[in-house]
Design an enzyme around this catalytic site. Structure first.
Site, PDB file in Angstrom:
ATOM      1  N   LYS A 183       0.831  -1.210   0.000  1.00  0.00           N
ATOM      2  CA  LYS A 183       0.000   0.000   0.000  1.00  0.00           C
ATOM      3  C   LYS A 183       0.869   1.266   0.000  1.00  0.00           C
ATOM      4  O   LYS A 183       2.082   1.176   0.162  1.00  0.00           O
ATOM      5  CB  LYS A 183      -0.918   0.001   1.219  1.00  0.00           C
ATOM      6  CG  LYS A 183      -1.699  -1.280   1.426  1.00  0.00           C
ATOM      7  CD  LYS A 183      -2.939  -1.400   0.572  1.00  0.00           C
ATOM      8  CE  LYS A 183      -3.598  -2.742   0.831  1.00  0.00           C
ATOM      9  NZ  LYS A 183      -4.853  -2.962   0.168  1.00  0.00           N
TER      10      LYS A 183
HETATM   11  C1  LIG Z   1      -5.747  -3.959   0.903  1.00  0.00           C
HETATM   12  C2  LIG Z   1      -7.215  -3.857   0.795  1.00  0.00           C
HETATM   13  C3  LIG Z   1      -8.076  -4.169   1.865  1.00  0.00           C
HETATM   14  C4  LIG Z   1      -7.645  -4.627   3.246  1.00  0.00           C
HETATM   15  O1  LIG Z   1      -6.553  -5.377   3.317  1.00  0.00           O
HETATM   16  P1  LIG Z   1      -5.876  -5.995   4.634  1.00  0.00           P
HETATM   17  O2  LIG Z   1      -4.972  -7.011   4.047  1.00  0.00           O
HETATM   18  O3  LIG Z   1      -6.949  -6.574   5.501  1.00  0.00           O
HETATM   19  O4  LIG Z   1      -5.152  -4.902   5.342  1.00  0.00           O
HETATM   20  C5  LIG Z   1      -9.432  -3.983   1.673  1.00  0.00           C
HETATM   21  N1  LIG Z   1      -9.939  -3.553   0.518  1.00  0.00           N
HETATM   22  C6  LIG Z   1      -9.153  -3.241  -0.536  1.00  0.00           C
HETATM   23  C7  LIG Z   1      -9.786  -2.734  -1.786  1.00  0.00           C
HETATM   24  C8  LIG Z   1      -7.767  -3.402  -0.445  1.00  0.00           C
HETATM   25  O5  LIG Z   1      -6.988  -3.126  -1.505  1.00  0.00           O
END
Ligand SMILES: *Cc1c(COP(=O)(O)O)cnc(C)c1O
Length: 377
Positions: A183
């Site tokens: 991210k």
């Molecule tokens: C990364 C992401 C999440 C949540 O990810 P975690 O691995 O639980 O931190 C939720 N929705 C989207 C669209 C994502 O890209």
């Protein structure tokens, strides 16, 4: 150069001295959880967005779960959302025994189409859950006209902003961010809910910590809770990452521009690039996803790119066509044609702040070679 160092990865976090120092500081303090870095990270993040409050949690998924609970979603409710997302946004609705009701996406922004969302609303709809996919702002202002609670999946959209200048996540709805290593900022694993409502913050802070009220003794719990806490180590990492956020966002934007330039120099017919910012929306760059030409075998393309040292990935599969969702809800092909067409052709190309223009050139050149049917060098 060895074959291994030659591979261009899909993603790569920026981690340096600042992260190391901040984490060491926490280790040496002996205060690894429920310490001062949690509120410090929350405050810095909320300030950055212009949000009133923020609650750090253990993942984006945990954040979506608690945000839906705070919005009042419960058993038997329907939540209107996008089928073109990471599966977590729909799964979180199921945690509360509510039903995800999908609405098709806009072919340009790839976000939930406000007109389709309006059609999907029934008297059982208790919330709307837009996803700012690939960092491009969903049309939240249009969804706000229904007067229903909104929970935003902003997990891919740190750095994005709406046409009215408000940061994505800063509109006052519970908006969830995530800090997995690919991210915009990372804490290893982690998440955060940005909030406008102090009562929501109080409920979420309690529920992330086993239902404990802030002013209660250690073993007194007045509601059901979870362990969705984020550690001080993770929050220290998050603070260091926030300090370099502007630079990392600028670098991602630079890499995206380099891709556009490289493709524009020698266009591939029927290849769709991520949409440009329009109508006052600003993307917070997260991934560089292209839709391959219609006649091309996507999965074969991914294998051929891998053979040339280029990592790529189908991004994203349609949620309603995943086997669990098909079996549970009877979903089938043809229900959300825009989403299905995009999902079948989309691949994420290598994309990270430290990516060089030379690497971008190599990716685009290898992709052209694969699409032209040339054998790997
Ligand atoms: C990364 C992401 C999440 C949540 O990810 P975690 O691995 O639980 O931190 C939720 N929705 C989207 C669209 C994502 O890209």
């Amino acid at each position: 150069m060895s074959v291994e160092t030659d591979v261009i990865p899909l993603a790569k976090p920026v981690l340096g001295r600042e992260e190391e120092d901040r984490v060491l500081e926490v280790l040496r303090s002996g205060h690894l959880s429920l310490g001062p870095r949690v509120p410090a990270f929350e405050q810095a993040f909320a300030e950055r967005l212009g949000a009133a409050h923020a609650s750090a949690v253990s993942s984006g998924t945990a954040g979506l779960h608690l945000a839906l609970r705070a919005a009042g979603v419960s058993e038997g409710d329907e939540v209107v959302t996008s089928p073109f997302s990471f599966v977590a946004s729909a799964n979180a609705i199921l945690y509360e025994r509510a039903t995800p009701v999908f609405a098709d996406i806009d072919p340009v922004t790839l976000n939930i189409d406000p007109a389709a969302a309006a059609t999907a609303i029934t008297e059982r709809t208790s919330a709307l859950l837009p996803v700012h996919i690939f960092g491009y702002p969903a049309d939240t202002p249009a969804l706000e006209r229904h007067g229903l609670p909104i929970v935003e999946d902003a997990c891919e959209a740190l750095g994005a902003s709406h046409p009215d200048g408000v940061a994505v996540g800063g509109r006052g709805h519970p908006a969830v961010f995530a800090f997995y290593a690919n991210k915009q900022i990372t804490t290893g694993e982690g998440g955060l809910i940005a909030l406008g409502d102090a009562a929501h913050k109080e409920r979420i802070d309690s529920e992330r910590n086993q239902g404990r009220a802030p002013d209660m003794g250690w073993l007194d719990h007045d509601r059901l809770g979870f362990n969705y806490r984020l550690s001080d180590i993770a929050c220290a990492l998050g603070l260091a990452q926030l300090g370099r956020l502007d630079q990392m966002l600028a670098d991602r934007a630079r890499v995206a521009a380099a891709y556009r330039t490289a493709f524009a120099a020698d266009p591939v017919e029927d290849l769709t690039l991520p949409c440009e910012d329009h109508d006052g929306n600003v993307r917070g760059w997260f991934v560089f996803v292209v839709q391959l030409p219609h006649a091309v075998d996507r999965d074969e393309t991914i294998r051929a790119l891998a053979a040339r040292g280029i990592q790529s990935k189908p991004y994203l599969p349609a949620i309603h066509l995943m086997s669990f969702y098909r079996e549970r809800f009877g979903h089938r092909e043809g229900q959300f044609p825009v989403c299905e067409d995009v999902a079948a052709r989309s691949i994420a190309l290598p994309f990270f702040p430290a990516m060089t223009e030379g690497q971008v050139a190599r990716v685009t050149q290898e992709l052209r070679g694969v699409l032209a049917g040339a054998p790997a060098a």
